[in-house]
Design a protein around this motif. Structure first.
Motif, PDB file in Angstrom:
ATOM      1  N   LEU A  11       2.151  15.180   9.460  1.00 24.26           N
ATOM      2  CA  LEU A  11       3.543  15.611   9.300  1.00 24.26           C
ATOM      3  C   LEU A  11       4.503  14.560   9.856  1.00 24.26           C
ATOM      4  N   THR A  12       4.133  13.941  10.960  1.00 27.64           N
ATOM      5  CA  THR A  12       4.966  12.889  11.555  1.00 27.64           C
ATOM      6  C   THR A  12       5.072  11.695  10.620  1.00 27.64           C
ATOM      7  N   ARG A  13       3.940  11.269  10.053  1.00 29.95           N
ATOM      8  CA  ARG A  13       3.953  10.131   9.129  1.00 29.95           C
ATOM      9  C   ARG A  13       4.826  10.422   7.917  1.00 29.95           C
TER      10      ARG A  13
ATOM     11  N   SER B  51       7.223  12.545   7.624  1.00 28.88           N
ATOM     12  CA  SER B  51       8.630  12.626   8.032  1.00 28.88           C
ATOM     13  C   SER B  51       9.219  11.231   8.142  1.00 28.88           C
ATOM     14  N   LEU B  52       8.452  10.290   8.697  1.00 28.17           N
ATOM     15  CA  LEU B  52       8.919   8.906   8.800  1.00 28.17           C
ATOM     16  C   LEU B  52       9.051   8.278   7.414  1.00 28.17           C
ATOM     17  N   TYR B  53       8.110   8.569   6.520  1.00 30.61           N
ATOM     18  CA  TYR B  53       8.217   8.074   5.147  1.00 30.61           C
ATOM     19  C   TYR B  53       9.523   8.557   4.511  1.00 30.61           C
ATOM     20  N   THR B  54       9.803   9.854   4.694  1.00 29.91           N
ATOM     21  CA  THR B  54      10.997  10.447   4.083  1.00 29.91           C
ATOM     22  C   THR B  54      12.265   9.832   4.655  1.00 29.91           C
ATOM     23  N   LEU B  55      12.305   9.661   5.961  1.00 29.51           N
ATOM     24  CA  LEU B  55      13.472   9.052   6.592  1.00 29.51           C
ATOM     25  C   LEU B  55      13.659   7.614   6.123  1.00 29.51           C
TER      26      LEU B  55
END
Length: 214
Positions: free
Chosen positions: A12-14, A16-20
């Motif tokens: 989920l963290t990865r 989220s970083l991709y999306t940002l």
């Protein structure tokens, strides 16, 4: 924290970083161009070089994955070749300047290698494909492929834009829409490559029915 929960948080963290990262890239577009300036999207311009870099990175990542994961070596090698062909395609303007050599020649060479490699390792490639299409990273790669091969080509189709824009249509609009959409399709594909190599299912990958990929 249980191992499954830790993996879920990491994933989920990865993402989220991709999306940002993609949000930041899209939000920065208005600040990268001047009014009426299409240089960013021109042949051999910055966008094409960035597309080349993204697919070049994907080819390298899949190559590393093929080296580190013998049970998936055949499939990862094929992915690396496909990524390399896409990178070469984006540099068609460079190759067209070289006498005799066009981008189709190195691309055809890689394609012939891929076909021969597939035939030689057909006994192990099939089980690897069967396994991979049931994993989450396959969906990310497929999404990137859909954006590149379908959405970018159809939404950026000149005839469609002419009908929508009428007298306001300019051919450069087509290139801008197509190149931006392709760019983010390549980015999704690259993220799929990262997820493919990071995907943690060693027990299944190391099972004998996948073969050793040699």
């Amino acid at each position: 924290m249980p191992n499954k929960h830790r993996l879920a948080v990491q994933t989920l963290t990865r993402f989220s970083l991709y999306t940002l990262g993609m949000l930041a890239g899209l939000a920065s577009l208005p600040h990268l161009v001047e009014p009426g300036d299409f240089v960013l999207f021109s042949e051999n311009g910055p966008i094409e070089w960035l597309q080349f870099a993204l697919m070049g990175q994907a080819a390298v990542i899949f190559g590393i994955g093929a080296w580190k994961e013998p049970p998936m070596r055949c499939l990862f090698t094929q992915f690396s070749v496909v990524s390399a062909i896409a990178a070469i395609r984006e540099m068609d303007g460079i190759f067209d300047r070289i006498p005799v050599i066009r981008w189709e020649i190195p691309a055809a060479g890689l394609l012939i290698f891929a076909i021969g490699y597939s035939w030689r390792h057909r006994a192990t490639l099939g089980p690897q494909v069967d396994y991979f299409v049931r994993t989450a990273p396959f969906g990310v790669l497929w999404a990137g492929f859909i954006v590149i091969a379908l959405i970018a080509q159809l939404v950026g189709h000149g005839r469609f834009l002419e009908l929508v824009m009428g007298d306001d249509y300019h051919r450069d609009y087509k290139r801008v829409i197509e190149e931006i959409t392709e760019l983010f399709g390549y980015l999704i594909f690259l993220l799929g490559a990262i997820e493919t190599v990071l995907f943690d299912d060693k027990d299944h990958r190391n099972s004998s029915h996948l073969g050793n990929g040699q």
